[in-house]
Design an enzyme around this catalytic site. Sequence first.
Site, PDB file in Angstrom:
ATOM      1  N   TYR A   1       0.831  -1.198   0.000  1.00 33.62           N
ATOM      2  CA  TYR A   1       0.000   0.000   0.000  1.00 33.62           C
ATOM      3  C   TYR A   1       0.866   1.248   0.000  1.00 33.62           C
ATOM      4  O   TYR A   1       2.085   1.177   0.181  1.00 33.62           O
ATOM      5  CB  TYR A   1      -0.955   0.002   1.196  1.00 33.62           C
ATOM      6  N   LYS A  57       6.384  -1.632   2.045  1.00 35.86           N
ATOM      7  CA  LYS A  57       5.165  -1.095   2.669  1.00 35.86           C
ATOM      8  C   LYS A  57       4.044  -2.096   2.424  1.00 35.86           C
ATOM      9  O   LYS A  57       3.228  -1.950   1.509  1.00 35.86           O
ATOM     10  CB  LYS A  57       4.853   0.288   2.073  1.00 35.86           C
ATOM     11  N   GLU A  75      12.702   2.627  13.863  1.00 31.96           N
ATOM     12  CA  GLU A  75      11.697   3.648  13.520  1.00 31.96           C
ATOM     13  C   GLU A  75      10.566   3.539  14.516  1.00 31.96           C
ATOM     14  O   GLU A  75      10.692   2.828  15.526  1.00 31.96           O
ATOM     15  CB  GLU A  75      11.217   3.440  12.083  1.00 31.96           C
ATOM     16  N   LEU A  82      11.061   1.648   7.084  1.00 33.33           N
ATOM     17  CA  LEU A  82      10.394   2.077   5.862  1.00 33.33           C
ATOM     18  C   LEU A  82      11.097   3.340   5.361  1.00 33.33           C
ATOM     19  O   LEU A  82      11.328   4.269   6.157  1.00 33.33           O
ATOM     20  CB  LEU A  82       8.920   2.380   6.132  1.00 33.33           C
TER      21      LEU A  82
HETATM   22  C1  LIG Z   1       6.461   1.962   9.733  1.00 34.75           C
HETATM   23  C2  LIG Z   1       6.466   3.310   9.083  1.00 34.75           C
HETATM   24  N1  LIG Z   1       7.611   4.003   9.036  1.00 34.75           N
HETATM   25  C3  LIG Z   1       7.664   5.238   8.477  1.00 34.75           C
HETATM   26  C4  LIG Z   1       6.533   5.832   7.922  1.00 34.75           C
HETATM   27  C5  LIG Z   1       6.615   7.193   7.306  1.00 34.75           C
HETATM   28  O1  LIG Z   1       6.524   7.142   5.897  1.00 34.75           O
HETATM   29  P1  LIG Z   1       5.977   8.373   5.068  1.00 34.75           P
HETATM   30  O2  LIG Z   1       6.810   9.548   5.462  1.00 34.75           O
HETATM   31  O3  LIG Z   1       6.187   7.997   3.650  1.00 34.75           O
HETATM   32  O4  LIG Z   1       4.549   8.576   5.436  1.00 34.75           O
HETATM   33  C6  LIG Z   1       5.324   5.130   7.929  1.00 34.75           C
HETATM   34  C7  LIG Z   1       4.133   5.743   7.319  1.00 34.75           C
HETATM   35  O5  LIG Z   1       3.026   5.442   7.609  1.00 34.75           O
HETATM   36  C8  LIG Z   1       5.286   3.831   8.511  1.00 34.75           C
HETATM   37  O6  LIG Z   1       4.143   3.124   8.541  1.00 34.75           O
END
Ligand SMILES: Cc1ncc(COP(=O)(O)O)c(C=O)c1O
Length: 283
Positions: A36, A150, A182, A206
Amino acid sequence: MLNSDQIVYLNGEFVALEDARISVLDRGFIYGDGVYEVIPIYARTPFRMPQHLARLQNSLDGIRLPNPHSEAQWDALVRELARKQPFDDQALYLQITRGVAKRDHAFPAGVPPTVFMMSNPLPLPSREQVDKGVAVVTAEDNRWHRCDLKTTSLLGNVLMRQLAVDAGAVECVMFRDGFLTEASASNVLLVKDGRVIAPPKDHLILPGITYDATLDVTRAAGVPLDVRKVTREEALAADEMWLSSSTKEVLAVTRVDGAPFGGGMPGPVFRRVWTAFQAAKPK
Ligand SMILES: Cc1ncc(COP(=O)(O)O)c(C=O)c1O
Protein backbone atom coordinates in the site's frame (compact mmCIF):
# COMPACT_ATOMS: atom_id res chain seq x y z
CA MET A 1 -18.15 7.11 11.71
CA LEU A 2 -17.96 5.65 8.21
CA ASN A 3 -19.24 7.89 5.45
CA SER A 4 -20.96 5.34 3.23
CA ASP A 5 -21.41 7.92 0.41
CA GLN A 6 -17.65 8.52 0.17
CA ILE A 7 -16.39 7.80 -3.34
CA VAL A 8 -13.68 5.12 -3.40
CA TYR A 9 -11.98 3.25 -6.24
CA LEU A 10 -12.15 -0.53 -6.61
CA ASN A 11 -10.84 -2.51 -9.59
CA GLY A 12 -11.50 0.05 -12.31
CA GLU A 13 -14.60 1.71 -10.88
CA PHE A 14 -15.37 4.72 -8.73
CA VAL A 15 -18.14 3.62 -6.35
CA ALA A 16 -19.71 4.64 -3.04
CA LEU A 17 -17.92 3.09 -0.05
CA GLU A 18 -21.03 1.07 0.81
CA ASP A 19 -21.01 -0.49 -2.66
CA ALA A 20 -17.32 -1.45 -2.64
CA ARG A 21 -17.18 -5.21 -2.07
CA ILE A 22 -14.40 -7.79 -2.26
CA SER A 23 -14.36 -11.54 -1.77
CA VAL A 24 -13.48 -13.04 1.61
CA LEU A 25 -10.94 -15.11 -0.35
CA ASP A 26 -8.98 -12.00 -1.29
CA ARG A 27 -5.35 -12.70 -0.38
CA GLY A 28 -5.19 -9.30 1.26
CA PHE A 29 -7.79 -10.52 3.75
CA ILE A 30 -6.49 -14.09 4.11
CA TYR A 31 -2.71 -13.43 4.18
CA GLY A 32 -2.15 -9.67 4.27
CA ASP A 33 -0.63 -10.40 0.84
CA GLY A 34 -0.46 -6.91 -0.56
CA VAL A 35 1.25 -3.54 -0.51
CA TYR A 36 0.00 0.00 0.00
CA GLU A 37 0.83 3.68 -0.09
CA VAL A 38 -0.46 6.78 1.68
CA ILE A 39 -0.02 9.93 -0.38
CA PRO A 40 -0.63 13.29 1.32
CA ILE A 41 -2.53 15.79 -0.81
CA TYR A 42 -2.36 19.49 -0.01
CA ALA A 43 -4.87 21.84 -1.65
CA ARG A 44 -5.66 18.94 -4.04
CA THR A 45 -1.99 18.69 -5.10
CA PRO A 46 -0.29 15.34 -4.32
CA PHE A 47 2.98 15.81 -2.38
CA ARG A 48 5.99 13.98 -3.83
CA MET A 49 3.86 11.65 -5.95
CA PRO A 50 6.80 10.36 -8.10
CA GLN A 51 8.59 9.31 -4.91
CA HIS A 52 5.45 7.54 -3.60
CA LEU A 53 5.01 5.71 -6.91
CA ALA A 54 8.70 4.70 -6.92
CA ARG A 55 8.34 3.29 -3.38
CA LEU A 56 5.18 1.48 -4.48
CA GLN A 57 7.11 -0.13 -7.33
CA ASN A 58 9.83 -1.19 -4.87
CA SER A 59 7.23 -2.74 -2.55
CA LEU A 60 5.58 -4.58 -5.47
CA ASP A 61 8.97 -5.86 -6.67
CA GLY A 62 9.74 -6.97 -3.11
CA ILE A 63 6.62 -9.17 -2.97
CA ARG A 64 6.90 -10.21 -6.66
CA LEU A 65 3.58 -8.70 -7.70
CA PRO A 66 3.43 -7.05 -11.17
CA ASN A 67 2.38 -3.40 -11.13
CA PRO A 68 -1.13 -3.27 -12.63
CA HIS A 69 -0.71 0.36 -13.76
CA SER A 70 1.87 2.64 -15.34
CA GLU A 71 3.02 5.73 -13.43
CA ALA A 72 0.86 7.88 -15.72
CA GLN A 73 -2.20 5.73 -14.96
CA TRP A 74 -1.58 5.91 -11.21
CA ASP A 75 -1.11 9.63 -11.45
CA ALA A 76 -4.44 10.02 -13.27
CA LEU A 77 -6.29 7.71 -10.83
CA VAL A 78 -4.92 9.49 -7.76
CA ARG A 79 -5.87 12.91 -9.11
CA GLU A 80 -9.33 11.76 -10.17
CA LEU A 81 -10.10 10.21 -6.78
CA ALA A 82 -8.84 13.36 -5.04
CA ARG A 83 -11.09 15.50 -7.29
CA LYS A 84 -14.13 13.47 -6.21
CA GLN A 85 -13.68 14.28 -2.51
CA PRO A 86 -15.41 17.30 -0.93
CA PHE A 87 -12.25 18.44 0.96
CA ASP A 88 -8.91 19.84 -0.24
CA ASP A 89 -6.25 18.35 2.07
CA GLN A 90 -6.34 14.56 1.88
CA ALA A 91 -4.57 11.37 2.89
CA LEU A 92 -5.00 9.13 -0.14
CA TYR A 93 -4.65 5.42 0.57
CA LEU A 94 -4.09 2.87 -2.17
CA GLN A 95 -3.53 -0.85 -1.89
CA ILE A 96 -2.88 -3.71 -4.26
CA THR A 97 -3.33 -7.32 -3.20
CA ARG A 98 -2.53 -10.58 -4.97
CA GLY A 99 -6.22 -11.02 -5.78
CA VAL A 100 -8.85 -13.66 -5.08
CA ALA A 101 -7.96 -17.37 -5.15
CA LYS A 102 -8.54 -20.66 -3.35
CA ARG A 103 -6.61 -20.47 -0.08
CA ASP A 104 -3.06 -21.72 -0.67
CA HIS A 105 0.15 -20.01 0.40
CA ALA A 106 1.74 -20.33 -3.07
CA PHE A 107 1.07 -17.50 -5.54
CA PRO A 108 -2.04 -18.21 -7.66
CA ALA A 109 -1.54 -18.25 -11.44
CA GLY A 110 -3.37 -15.86 -13.76
CA VAL A 111 -5.30 -14.03 -11.03
CA PRO A 112 -5.82 -10.26 -11.44
CA PRO A 113 -4.72 -8.16 -8.45
CA THR A 114 -7.26 -6.27 -6.35
CA VAL A 115 -6.74 -2.50 -6.50
CA PHE A 116 -8.43 -0.34 -3.88
CA MET A 117 -8.09 3.39 -3.22
CA MET A 118 -9.78 5.78 -0.80
CA SER A 119 -9.07 9.33 0.29
CA ASN A 120 -9.84 10.82 3.69
CA PRO A 121 -9.30 14.26 5.20
CA LEU A 122 -5.59 14.71 6.02
CA PRO A 123 -5.40 14.24 9.83
CA LEU A 124 -2.53 16.66 10.52
CA PRO A 125 -1.25 17.17 14.11
CA SER A 126 -3.03 19.79 16.18
CA ARG A 127 -1.42 23.17 16.84
CA GLU A 128 -0.93 22.05 20.44
CA GLN A 129 0.94 18.90 19.34
CA VAL A 130 3.20 21.01 17.13
CA ASP A 131 3.86 23.59 19.87
CA LYS A 132 4.23 21.23 22.83
CA GLY A 133 5.44 18.01 21.22
CA VAL A 134 4.08 14.52 21.79
CA ALA A 135 4.69 11.48 23.99
CA VAL A 136 6.17 8.18 22.83
CA VAL A 137 6.88 4.84 24.45
CA THR A 138 9.76 2.55 23.47
CA ALA A 139 9.88 -1.18 22.68
CA GLU A 140 12.07 -3.86 21.13
CA ASP A 141 11.45 -4.08 17.38
CA ASN A 142 10.19 -7.61 16.80
CA ARG A 143 8.92 -7.19 13.22
CA TRP A 144 10.22 -9.11 10.21
CA HIS A 145 13.40 -8.11 8.34
CA ARG A 146 11.74 -6.45 5.32
CA CYS A 147 10.45 -3.31 6.99
CA ASP A 148 11.53 -1.43 3.83
CA LEU A 149 8.46 -2.88 2.05
CA LYS A 150 5.16 -1.10 2.67
CA THR A 151 3.07 -4.24 3.00
CA THR A 152 -0.48 -4.51 4.31
CA SER A 153 0.72 -7.20 6.77
CA LEU A 154 0.97 -4.70 9.61
CA LEU A 155 0.25 -6.76 12.71
CA GLY A 156 3.70 -6.05 14.19
CA ASN A 157 3.15 -2.32 13.72
CA VAL A 158 -0.44 -2.55 15.00
CA LEU A 159 0.68 -4.20 18.24
CA MET A 160 3.41 -1.58 18.71
CA ARG A 161 1.01 1.31 18.12
CA GLN A 162 -1.39 -0.13 20.67
CA LEU A 163 1.41 -0.13 23.29
CA ALA A 164 1.60 3.62 22.70
CA VAL A 165 -2.17 4.11 22.86
CA ASP A 166 -2.38 2.07 26.08
CA ALA A 167 0.17 4.45 27.64
CA GLY A 168 -1.59 7.61 26.37
CA ALA A 169 1.25 8.23 23.88
CA VAL A 170 1.11 8.82 20.11
CA GLU A 171 3.87 6.50 18.95
CA CYS A 172 6.05 3.56 19.86
CA VAL A 173 9.74 4.10 19.05
CA MET A 174 11.53 0.82 18.38
CA PHE A 175 15.05 -0.51 18.87
CA ARG A 176 16.45 -3.67 17.30
CA ASP A 177 19.53 -5.29 18.82
CA GLY A 178 20.33 -2.05 20.62
CA PHE A 179 19.91 0.26 17.61
CA LEU A 180 17.14 2.74 16.77
CA THR A 181 14.94 1.64 13.86
CA GLU A 182 11.70 3.65 13.52
CA ALA A 183 8.29 4.08 15.12
CA SER A 184 5.13 2.04 14.47
CA ALA A 185 3.93 4.38 11.69
CA SER A 186 6.65 7.03 11.43
CA ASN A 187 10.38 7.48 11.04
CA VAL A 188 12.48 8.83 13.91
CA LEU A 189 15.12 11.55 13.63
CA LEU A 190 17.39 12.97 16.35
CA VAL A 191 19.36 16.10 17.07
CA LYS A 192 22.59 16.16 19.07
CA ASP A 193 24.81 19.24 19.50
CA GLY A 194 23.06 21.00 16.62
CA ARG A 195 23.43 18.09 14.16
CA VAL A 196 20.49 16.10 12.80
CA ILE A 197 21.06 12.34 12.96
CA ALA A 198 18.95 9.98 10.84
CA PRO A 199 19.08 6.16 10.83
CA PRO A 200 20.01 4.81 7.37
CA LYS A 201 17.27 3.63 4.99
CA ASP A 202 18.12 -0.07 5.14
CA HIS A 203 15.82 -3.11 5.23
CA LEU A 204 14.90 -2.45 8.89
CA ILE A 205 12.93 0.76 8.32
CA LEU A 206 10.39 2.08 5.86
CA PRO A 207 12.06 4.63 3.55
CA GLY A 208 9.73 7.46 4.53
CA ILE A 209 8.87 10.05 1.91
CA THR A 210 8.54 12.57 4.74
CA TYR A 211 11.93 11.44 6.12
CA ASP A 212 13.43 12.44 2.75
CA ALA A 213 11.44 15.69 2.66
CA THR A 214 12.61 16.52 6.20
CA LEU A 215 16.25 15.78 5.35
CA ASP A 216 15.94 17.94 2.21
CA VAL A 217 14.70 20.95 4.19
CA THR A 218 17.33 20.26 6.89
CA ARG A 219 20.12 20.40 4.27
CA ALA A 220 18.59 23.45 2.60
CA ALA A 221 18.48 25.22 5.99
CA GLY A 222 22.21 24.56 6.38
CA VAL A 223 21.77 22.29 9.43
CA PRO A 224 24.53 19.63 9.58
CA LEU A 225 23.24 16.11 9.01
CA ASP A 226 24.59 12.61 9.67
CA VAL A 227 22.89 9.48 8.30
CA ARG A 228 24.12 6.62 10.46
CA LYS A 229 23.10 3.93 12.91
CA VAL A 230 22.27 5.16 16.42
CA THR A 231 22.40 3.13 19.63
CA ARG A 232 19.53 3.13 22.09
CA GLU A 233 21.70 4.96 24.66
CA GLU A 234 22.62 7.65 22.16
CA ALA A 235 19.01 8.07 21.02
CA LEU A 236 17.76 8.44 24.57
CA ALA A 237 20.51 10.99 25.33
CA ALA A 238 19.76 13.12 22.24
CA ASP A 239 18.82 16.80 22.58
CA GLU A 240 15.78 16.42 20.33
CA MET A 241 13.77 13.56 18.88
CA TRP A 242 11.37 13.98 15.94
CA LEU A 243 8.77 11.78 14.27
CA SER A 244 8.16 12.09 10.54
CA SER A 245 5.30 10.74 8.45
CA SER A 246 2.87 11.81 5.75
CA THR A 247 0.16 12.57 8.30
CA LYS A 248 2.38 13.85 11.14
CA GLU A 249 4.71 15.85 8.87
CA VAL A 250 7.53 16.47 11.34
CA LEU A 251 6.63 16.44 15.02
CA ALA A 252 8.77 16.85 18.17
CA VAL A 253 8.85 14.18 20.88
CA THR A 254 8.81 15.72 24.35
CA ARG A 255 8.05 12.68 26.54
CA VAL A 256 9.63 9.24 26.35
CA ASP A 257 8.30 6.36 28.48
CA GLY A 258 6.49 8.78 30.78
CA ALA A 259 9.43 11.12 31.47
CA PRO A 260 10.13 14.56 29.93
CA PHE A 261 12.54 14.42 26.97
CA GLY A 262 14.75 17.20 25.61
CA GLY A 263 13.67 19.63 28.31
CA GLY A 264 10.02 18.73 27.74
CA MET A 265 9.57 21.24 24.90
CA PRO A 266 10.27 21.12 21.13
CA GLY A 267 13.86 22.22 20.51
CA PRO A 268 15.26 25.05 18.37
CA VAL A 269 16.35 22.83 15.47
CA PHE A 270 12.86 21.33 15.31
CA ARG A 271 11.25 24.78 15.13
CA ARG A 272 13.57 25.79 12.30
CA VAL A 273 13.02 22.63 10.30
CA TRP A 274 9.24 22.56 10.94
CA THR A 275 8.97 26.13 9.60
CA ALA A 276 11.01 25.22 6.52
CA PHE A 277 8.86 22.10 6.00
CA GLN A 278 5.67 24.19 6.09
CA ALA A 279 7.12 26.55 3.48
CA ALA A 280 7.99 23.58 1.19
CA LYS A 281 4.41 22.15 1.09
CA PRO A 282 2.16 22.76 -1.94
CA LYS A 283 -0.09 25.77 -1.25
C1 LIG B 1 6.46 1.96 9.73
C2 LIG B 1 6.47 3.31 9.08
N1 LIG B 1 7.61 4.00 9.04
C3 LIG B 1 7.66 5.24 8.48
C4 LIG B 1 6.53 5.83 7.92
C5 LIG B 1 6.61 7.19 7.31
O1 LIG B 1 6.52 7.14 5.90
P1 LIG B 1 5.98 8.37 5.07
O2 LIG B 1 6.81 9.55 5.46
O3 LIG B 1 6.19 8.00 3.65
O4 LIG B 1 4.55 8.58 5.44
C6 LIG B 1 5.32 5.13 7.93
C7 LIG B 1 4.13 5.74 7.32
O5 LIG B 1 3.03 5.44 7.61
C8 LIG B 1 5.29 3.83 8.51
O6 LIG B 1 4.14 3.12 8.54
